[in-house]
Write a protein that holds these residues in place. Structure first.
Motif, PDB file in Angstrom:
ATOM      1  N   ALA A  55       0.828  -1.207   0.000  1.00  0.00           N
ATOM      2  CA  ALA A  55       0.000   0.000   0.000  1.00  0.00           C
ATOM      3  C   ALA A  55       0.864   1.260   0.000  1.00  0.00           C
ATOM      4  O   ALA A  55       0.564   2.237  -0.707  1.00  0.00           O
ATOM      5  CB  ALA A  55      -0.922  -0.016   1.209  1.00  0.00           C
ATOM      6  N   ALA A  56       1.944   1.222   0.771  1.00  0.00           N
ATOM      7  CA  ALA A  56       2.863   2.367   0.788  1.00  0.00           C
ATOM      8  C   ALA A  56       3.509   2.571  -0.580  1.00  0.00           C
ATOM      9  O   ALA A  56       3.746   3.709  -1.010  1.00  0.00           O
ATOM     10  CB  ALA A  56       3.932   2.160   1.860  1.00  0.00           C
ATOM     11  N   SER A  57       3.770   1.463  -1.284  1.00  0.00           N
ATOM     12  CA  SER A  57       4.349   1.562  -2.632  1.00  0.00           C
ATOM     13  C   SER A  57       3.400   2.283  -3.579  1.00  0.00           C
ATOM     14  O   SER A  57       3.836   3.063  -4.440  1.00  0.00           O
ATOM     15  CB  SER A  57       4.666   0.167  -3.173  1.00  0.00           C
ATOM     16  N   ILE A  58       2.088   2.026  -3.438  1.00  0.00           N
ATOM     17  CA  ILE A  58       1.092   2.700  -4.267  1.00  0.00           C
ATOM     18  C   ILE A  58       1.189   4.212  -4.071  1.00  0.00           C
ATOM     19  O   ILE A  58       1.193   4.987  -5.035  1.00  0.00           O
ATOM     20  CB  ILE A  58      -0.326   2.216  -3.901  1.00  0.00           C
ATOM     21  N   VAL A 115       3.769   6.003  -2.924  1.00  0.00           N
ATOM     22  CA  VAL A 115       5.032   6.551  -3.418  1.00  0.00           C
ATOM     23  C   VAL A 115       5.056   6.554  -4.947  1.00  0.00           C
ATOM     24  O   VAL A 115       5.569   7.488  -5.570  1.00  0.00           O
ATOM     25  CB  VAL A 115       6.220   5.757  -2.852  1.00  0.00           C
ATOM     26  N   MET A 116       4.491   5.499  -5.575  1.00  0.00           N
ATOM     27  CA  MET A 116       4.420   5.471  -7.037  1.00  0.00           C
ATOM     28  C   MET A 116       3.623   6.665  -7.568  1.00  0.00           C
ATOM     29  O   MET A 116       4.013   7.307  -8.552  1.00  0.00           O
ATOM     30  CB  MET A 116       3.760   4.178  -7.509  1.00  0.00           C
ATOM     31  N   ALA A 117       2.482   6.941  -6.921  1.00  0.00           N
ATOM     32  CA  ALA A 117       1.650   8.060  -7.365  1.00  0.00           C
ATOM     33  C   ALA A 117       2.386   9.384  -7.196  1.00  0.00           C
ATOM     34  O   ALA A 117       2.332  10.265  -8.071  1.00  0.00           O
ATOM     35  CB  ALA A 117       0.343   8.069  -6.582  1.00  0.00           C
ATOM     36  N   LEU A 118       3.087   9.545  -6.081  1.00  0.00           N
ATOM     37  CA  LEU A 118       3.864  10.769  -5.863  1.00  0.00           C
ATOM     38  C   LEU A 118       4.988  10.898  -6.887  1.00  0.00           C
ATOM     39  O   LEU A 118       5.290  11.995  -7.377  1.00  0.00           O
ATOM     40  CB  LEU A 118       4.437  10.771  -4.451  1.00  0.00           C
ATOM     41  N   LEU A 119       5.605   9.768  -7.225  1.00  0.00           N
ATOM     42  CA  LEU A 119       6.667   9.773  -8.227  1.00  0.00           C
ATOM     43  C   LEU A 119       6.114  10.176  -9.594  1.00  0.00           C
ATOM     44  O   LEU A 119       6.716  10.995 -10.307  1.00  0.00           O
ATOM     45  CB  LEU A 119       7.314   8.386  -8.302  1.00  0.00           C
ATOM     46  N   TYR A 123       1.974 -10.576  -4.868  1.00  0.00           N
ATOM     47  CA  TYR A 123       3.171 -10.605  -4.024  1.00  0.00           C
ATOM     48  C   TYR A 123       3.072  -9.705  -2.793  1.00  0.00           C
ATOM     49  O   TYR A 123       3.966  -9.741  -1.941  1.00  0.00           O
ATOM     50  CB  TYR A 123       4.398 -10.239  -4.859  1.00  0.00           C
ATOM     51  N   ASP A 124       1.999  -8.935  -2.696  1.00  0.00           N
ATOM     52  CA  ASP A 124       1.839  -8.041  -1.547  1.00  0.00           C
ATOM     53  C   ASP A 124       1.476  -8.770  -0.263  1.00  0.00           C
ATOM     54  O   ASP A 124       1.509  -8.161   0.809  1.00  0.00           O
ATOM     55  CB  ASP A 124       0.765  -6.980  -1.842  1.00  0.00           C
ATOM     56  N   VAL A 149      10.950  -4.812  -0.980  1.00  0.00           N
ATOM     57  CA  VAL A 149      11.896  -4.498  -2.058  1.00  0.00           C
ATOM     58  C   VAL A 149      11.272  -3.526  -3.040  1.00  0.00           C
ATOM     59  O   VAL A 149      11.909  -2.569  -3.502  1.00  0.00           O
ATOM     60  CB  VAL A 149      12.350  -5.796  -2.765  1.00  0.00           C
ATOM     61  N   MET A 150       9.988  -3.759  -3.394  1.00  0.00           N
ATOM     62  CA  MET A 150       9.294  -2.854  -4.313  1.00  0.00           C
ATOM     63  C   MET A 150       9.222  -1.453  -3.727  1.00  0.00           C
ATOM     64  O   MET A 150       9.491  -0.452  -4.412  1.00  0.00           O
ATOM     65  CB  MET A 150       7.896  -3.377  -4.601  1.00  0.00           C
ATOM     66  N   LEU A 151       8.882  -1.359  -2.438  1.00  0.00           N
ATOM     67  CA  LEU A 151       8.793  -0.059  -1.782  1.00  0.00           C
ATOM     68  C   LEU A 151      10.135   0.662  -1.781  1.00  0.00           C
ATOM     69  O   LEU A 151      10.231   1.846  -2.122  1.00  0.00           O
ATOM     70  CB  LEU A 151       8.283  -0.243  -0.355  1.00  0.00           C
ATOM     71  N   ILE A 152      11.191  -0.060  -1.414  1.00  0.00           N
ATOM     72  CA  ILE A 152      12.531   0.538  -1.386  1.00  0.00           C
ATOM     73  C   ILE A 152      12.938   0.998  -2.800  1.00  0.00           C
ATOM     74  O   ILE A 152      13.508   2.080  -2.979  1.00  0.00           O
ATOM     75  CB  ILE A 152      13.554  -0.448  -0.827  1.00  0.00           C
ATOM     76  N   GLY A 153      12.623   0.178  -3.801  1.00  0.00           N
ATOM     77  CA  GLY A 153      12.983   0.522  -5.180  1.00  0.00           C
ATOM     78  C   GLY A 153      12.294   1.796  -5.647  1.00  0.00           C
ATOM     79  O   GLY A 153      12.933   2.669  -6.260  1.00  0.00           O
ATOM     80  N   VAL A 154      11.000   1.925  -5.337  1.00  0.00           N
ATOM     81  CA  VAL A 154      10.273   3.119  -5.767  1.00  0.00           C
ATOM     82  C   VAL A 154      10.723   4.341  -4.983  1.00  0.00           C
ATOM     83  O   VAL A 154      10.887   5.437  -5.548  1.00  0.00           O
ATOM     84  CB  VAL A 154       8.754   2.898  -5.609  1.00  0.00           C
TER      85      VAL A 154
END
Length: 274
Positions: free
Chosen positions: A221-224, A226-230, A256-257, A266-271
């Protein structure tokens, strides 16, 4: 019949069967359902009808079928995870999406009496702009809702999924002291960060399997967010809003969530690093 009897693959079977239905649909819609005007525009209506219907059955319905087929294969428990069940459930959902698409275009463009497609297209674009402006004004509410949906869906998908070997290794490792976790991971392919975070999470929230999976779902959820902010920073807020549903409902991410592994982290750190 094409799938079960003749062994035709998924998309060709859908194209053939829906094209057969389309041959009678035009006349029934024109004469019975919408009763379009008889002003000599039969050819134009038929071309519009074909364009709308083909877009519905080949792209809208076909896309939904492929998406739901992959998602249902992961979600349904073993007793229901059979090809014919998944085929037909995905097909029903695809038909429902096609119904909405067809009705909107049939009633407002194809069979609209004395309607002009250009005026309707301008009206539709104006409405879309108003919707986007509304969402832009309430950006963070929309973003929070997307993250909440992603978190919830990941946990829903995880229900009934058994703990597999690598997840069992994660659970075994966090029972060790911190010094031993660091020592063991020094000879492993994975760094210790995830295991240390998971150990802290379990000490706070307990060993309930769904609660443990929630740690990964939270990273997803946090990745979502950060992706939107990016996307907003790289392009614009409007681009981020348009992309948000696609990343929120991406089956690969939902799959995978919920793993009791480091994939979501890993996805969160990458984004974040991007």
């Amino acid at each position: 019949i094409l799938r079960s009897v003749f062994g035709v693959s998924l998309l060709p079977a859908n194209i053939v069967s829906t094209t057969a239905a389309m041959l009678t649909s035009f006349s029934l819609n024109k004469k019975a359902v919408f009763r379009g005007s008889d002003d000599g525009s039969h050819r134009q209506q038929f071309v519009q009808f074909i364009a709308v219907t083909l877009a519905s059955i080949w792209f809208v319905q076909g896309g939904v079928i492929v998406l739901m087929h992959g998602l249902l294969s992961q979600v349904l428990p073993g007793d229901f995870n059979q090809v014919w069940i998944i085929d037909n459930v995905a097909k029903i959902i695809g038909i429902a999406a096609g119904f909405v698409w067809n009705y909107m275009w049939y009633s407002r463009v194809v069979f609209k009496k004395n309607g002009k497609a250009k005026d309707l297209w301008r009206e539709a674009k104006a409405k879309a702009r108003r919707v986007l402006k509304f969402l832009e004004r309430h950006w963070y509410i929309y973003l929070t809702l997307a993250a909440a949906i992603s978190f919830t869906l990941a946990l829903v998908v995880s229900v009934g999924q058994s703990v597999w070997f690598d997840e069992g290794y994660s659970l075994m490792l966090i029972e060790r002291p911190v010094s031993e976790i660091i020592s063991l991971t020094s000879v492993d392919a994975h760094p210790p960060l995830y295991y240390l975070m998971l150990k802290l999470w379990v000490s706070l929230f307990g060993t309930n399997e769904l609660m443990i999976r929630a740690s990964s779902a939270l990273c997803g959820a946090a990745s979502i967010v950060v992706m939107a902010l990016l996307l907003r920073d790289l392009f614009s807020k409007r681009i981020a809003l348009i992309a948000l549903p696609f990343i929120t409902f991406a089956p690969f991410m939902l799959r995978y969530d919920y793993e009791i592994r480091m994939y979501a982290l890993v996805m969160l750190i990458g984004v974040v690093s991007t």
